[in-house]
Design a protein around this motif. Structure first.
Motif, PDB file in Angstrom:
ATOM      1  N   ALA A  26       0.836  -1.209   0.000  1.00 37.39           N
ATOM      2  CA  ALA A  26       0.000   0.000   0.000  1.00 37.39           C
ATOM      3  C   ALA A  26       0.868   1.255   0.000  1.00 37.39           C
ATOM      4  N   LEU A  27       2.005   1.199   0.692  1.00 32.76           N
ATOM      5  CA  LEU A  27       2.918   2.340   0.707  1.00 32.76           C
ATOM      6  C   LEU A  27       3.553   2.543  -0.672  1.00 32.76           C
ATOM      7  N   SER A  28       3.885   1.440  -1.347  1.00 32.64           N
ATOM      8  CA  SER A  28       4.518   1.540  -2.661  1.00 32.64           C
ATOM      9  C   SER A  28       3.623   2.257  -3.662  1.00 32.64           C
ATOM     10  N   LEU A  29       2.321   2.092  -3.489  1.00 30.40           N
ATOM     11  CA  LEU A  29       1.386   2.782  -4.377  1.00 30.40           C
ATOM     12  C   LEU A  29       1.418   4.289  -4.155  1.00 30.40           C
ATOM     13  N   ARG A  30       1.879   4.703  -2.980  1.00 30.88           N
ATOM     14  CA  ARG A  30       1.942   6.128  -2.660  1.00 30.88           C
ATOM     15  C   ARG A  30       3.351   6.699  -2.804  1.00 30.88           C
ATOM     16  N   SER A  31       4.372   5.843  -2.815  1.00 28.07           N
ATOM     17  CA  SER A  31       5.770   6.304  -2.842  1.00 28.07           C
ATOM     18  C   SER A  31       6.521   5.569  -3.951  1.00 28.07           C
ATOM     19  N   TRP A  32       6.727   6.235  -5.093  1.00 30.88           N
ATOM     20  CA  TRP A  32       7.339   5.572  -6.242  1.00 30.88           C
ATOM     21  C   TRP A  32       8.769   5.119  -6.017  1.00 30.88           C
ATOM     22  N   PRO A  33       9.613   5.790  -5.149  1.00 34.32           N
ATOM     23  CA  PRO A  33      10.986   5.297  -4.976  1.00 34.32           C
ATOM     24  C   PRO A  33      11.058   3.859  -4.475  1.00 34.32           C
ATOM     25  N   LEU A  34      10.041   3.412  -3.740  1.00 32.53           N
ATOM     26  CA  LEU A  34      10.061   2.046  -3.212  1.00 32.53           C
ATOM     27  C   LEU A  34       9.826   1.004  -4.301  1.00 32.53           C
ATOM     28  N   ARG A  35       9.202   1.411  -5.387  1.00 28.34           N
ATOM     29  CA  ARG A  35       8.809   0.439  -6.409  1.00 28.34           C
ATOM     30  C   ARG A  35      10.015  -0.175  -7.108  1.00 28.34           C
ATOM     31  N   GLY A  36      11.083   0.590  -7.252  1.00 31.88           N
ATOM     32  CA  GLY A  36      12.239   0.070  -7.973  1.00 31.88           C
ATOM     33  C   GLY A  36      13.452  -0.206  -7.108  1.00 31.88           C
ATOM     34  N   MET A  86      13.978   6.926   7.851  1.00 30.43           N
ATOM     35  CA  MET A  86      13.505   7.262   6.507  1.00 30.43           C
ATOM     36  C   MET A  86      14.116   8.587   6.043  1.00 30.43           C
ATOM     37  N   ALA A  87      14.218   9.535   6.959  1.00 33.53           N
ATOM     38  CA  ALA A  87      14.862  10.810   6.612  1.00 33.53           C
ATOM     39  C   ALA A  87      16.331  10.585   6.287  1.00 33.53           C
ATOM     40  N   GLY A  88      16.987   9.729   7.050  1.00 37.26           N
ATOM     41  CA  GLY A  88      18.415   9.474   6.864  1.00 37.26           C
ATOM     42  C   GLY A  88      18.750   8.795   5.548  1.00 37.26           C
ATOM     43  N   VAL A  89      17.832   7.972   5.032  1.00 36.96           N
ATOM     44  CA  VAL A  89      18.103   7.284   3.759  1.00 36.96           C
ATOM     45  C   VAL A  89      17.557   8.067   2.573  1.00 36.96           C
ATOM     46  N   GLY A  90      17.052   9.277   2.844  1.00 36.25           N
ATOM     47  CA  GLY A  90      16.630  10.147   1.748  1.00 36.25           C
ATOM     48  C   GLY A  90      15.176  10.048   1.357  1.00 36.25           C
ATOM     49  N   MET A  91      14.359   9.318   2.127  1.00 37.01           N
ATOM     50  CA  MET A  91      12.931   9.247   1.820  1.00 37.01           C
ATOM     51  C   MET A  91      12.254  10.531   2.273  1.00 37.01           C
ATOM     52  N   SER A  92      11.289  10.973   1.526  1.00 41.73           N
ATOM     53  CA  SER A  92      10.662  12.263   1.769  1.00 41.73           C
ATOM     54  C   SER A  92       9.722  12.229   2.961  1.00 41.73           C
ATOM     55  N   ALA A  93       9.365  13.434   3.421  1.00 39.44           N
ATOM     56  CA  ALA A  93       8.378  13.541   4.497  1.00 39.44           C
ATOM     57  C   ALA A  93       7.045  12.975   4.040  1.00 39.44           C
ATOM     58  N   GLY A  94       6.756  13.145   2.751  1.00 42.28           N
ATOM     59  CA  GLY A  94       5.518  12.588   2.206  1.00 42.28           C
ATOM     60  C   GLY A  94       5.469  11.073   2.336  1.00 42.28           C
ATOM     61  N   ALA A  95       6.612  10.429   2.121  1.00 38.81           N
ATOM     62  CA  ALA A  95       6.675   8.971   2.255  1.00 38.81           C
ATOM     63  C   ALA A  95       6.472   8.548   3.703  1.00 38.81           C
ATOM     64  N   ALA A  96       7.033   9.326   4.626  1.00 39.16           N
ATOM     65  CA  ALA A  96       6.873   9.017   6.051  1.00 39.16           C
ATOM     66  C   ALA A  96       5.406   9.123   6.466  1.00 39.16           C
ATOM     67  N   VAL A  97       4.744  10.164   6.014  1.00 38.25           N
ATOM     68  CA  VAL A  97       3.318  10.340   6.323  1.00 38.25           C
ATOM     69  C   VAL A  97       2.486   9.269   5.615  1.00 38.25           C
ATOM     70  N   ALA A  98       2.872   8.944   4.374  1.00 38.66           N
ATOM     71  CA  ALA A  98       2.148   7.923   3.612  1.00 38.66           C
ATOM     72  C   ALA A  98       2.215   6.565   4.295  1.00 38.66           C
ATOM     73  N   LEU A  99       3.273   6.316   5.048  1.00 35.60           N
ATOM     74  CA  LEU A  99       3.394   5.058   5.772  1.00 35.60           C
ATOM     75  C   LEU A  99       2.229   4.875   6.734  1.00 35.60           C
ATOM     76  N   CYS A 100       1.838   5.951   7.394  1.00 34.29           N
ATOM     77  CA  CYS A 100       0.712   5.883   8.339  1.00 34.29           C
ATOM     78  C   CYS A 100      -0.610   5.718   7.600  1.00 34.29           C
ATOM     79  N   HIS A 101      -0.755   6.429   6.478  1.00 36.98           N
ATOM     80  CA  HIS A 101      -1.982   6.299   5.691  1.00 36.98           C
ATOM     81  C   HIS A 101      -2.103   4.891   5.110  1.00 36.98           C
ATOM     82  N   ALA A 102      -0.965   4.310   4.707  1.00 34.14           N
ATOM     83  CA  ALA A 102      -0.974   2.953   4.163  1.00 34.14           C
ATOM     84  C   ALA A 102      -1.394   1.952   5.230  1.00 34.14           C
ATOM     85  N   LEU A 103      -0.941   2.173   6.449  1.00 33.02           N
ATOM     86  CA  LEU A 103      -1.341   1.283   7.549  1.00 33.02           C
ATOM     87  C   LEU A 103      -2.848   1.373   7.772  1.00 33.02           C
ATOM     88  N   GLN A 104      -3.380   2.572   7.701  1.00 37.51           N
ATOM     89  CA  GLN A 104      -4.828   2.752   7.869  1.00 37.51           C
ATOM     90  C   GLN A 104      -5.584   2.050   6.741  1.00 37.51           C
TER      91      GLN A 104
END
Length: 268
Positions: A26-36, A86-104
């Motif tokens: 569900a997170l991958s659908l919101r964060s394209w860097p994870l897809r590849g 996530m911040a340390g590996v360069g993932m965006s704040a949007g990806a961090a927030v999307a993680l919570c939305h994906a869990l929901q």
């Protein structure tokens, strides 16, 4: 027990171990860097699993659904660490927030305030991680900014900058002594005008004092340092230090000269 707490307990139990892969999908659908990036996804999945298990334990043992209570200390700490990572590996704040939305998404609707609270935790942790990364990069730059130079054939200078740590200072003094040794310097200046912490100067002088036998009669000048402060620093380090309020005054006091001087510097 509140209806929301009972709902979350039931849904976490129903999803079980299958939740984490679905959560990451569900997170991958919101964060394209994870897809590849399979490696990044695997690392994130391992950390997300720890958060899930901690949340499940806390939900099972909690009497009220309050993320600020001691019952949720472990999952909140793990979630905060995950946001910082996530911040340390360069993932965006949007990806961090999307993680919570994906869990929901995976858990299902309801318990909106619970997931909103998770979003706040992740956003704050990610922001803190960005700040810490910036500070770490700044420290690395500062450590490399301790400039050592020869301003004349017989005058070596160390320009102290910022708030370098002990390792950086030890390296800078070592480079200063190597250059002074090679060039047979008669005078050495430590310029403190660029320091943000005065304690750094005391540490630098202490390291310089470890070379007192080699320094011999080489003049040791401190700039941006009052004569009284230089005298005290010299007393502590057992060095004959001279203080000057400004760099130009120190430079004027140590003009280039070709006259021989009785000094051990530059000898074995």
């Amino acid at each position: 027990m509140s209806e929301t707490l009972a709902l979350l307990r039931r849904r976490f139990a129903e999803t079980g171990e299958t939740l984490v892969p679905r959560w990451l999908e569900a997170l991958s659908l919101r964060s394209w860097p994870l897809r590849g990036d399979e490696r990044l996804r695997a690392q994130l999945e391992g950390r997300a699993k720890g958060v899930f298990l901690a949340l499940q334990r806390s939900l099972d043992n909690a009497e009220v659904l309050a993320l600020g209570s001691p019952s949720f200390k472990e999952p909140i700490a793990l979630l905060s660490f995950l946001g910082g990572w996530m911040a340390g590996v360069g993932m965006s704040a949007g990806a961090a927030v999307a993680l919570c939305h994906a869990l929901q998404d995976v858990i299902g609707s309801g318990a909106g305030r619970f997931f909103e609270s998770l979003v706040v935790v992740m956003a704050e942790a990610h922001a803190a991680g960005i700040s810490q990364s910036a500070q770490a990069r700044h420290r690395q730059v500062i450590e490399k900014s301790q400039v050592v130079a020869m301003l004349s054939d017989e005058l070596a200078v160390l320009f102290l900058v910022g708030d370098p740590d002990r390792e950086a200072l030890d390296d800078a003094i070592g480079r200063l002594m190597m250059l002074a040794f090679q060039r047979q310097a008669r005078s050495i200046i430590l310029d403190a005008s660029g320091l943000s912490e005065r304690q750094v100067l005391s540490t630098a002088v202490g390291f310089l004092g470890e070379h007192r036998e080699v320094l011999g009669e080489c003049r040791l000048l401190l700039s941006a340092v009052s004569p009284a402060e230089a005298q005290q620093l010299g007393k502590d380090a057992r060095l004959p230090l001279e203080g000057f309020d400004r760099l130009e005054f120190a430079l004027a006091s140590a003009p280039p000269s070709s006259k021989p001087v009785s000094s051990k510097l530059g000898t074995d």
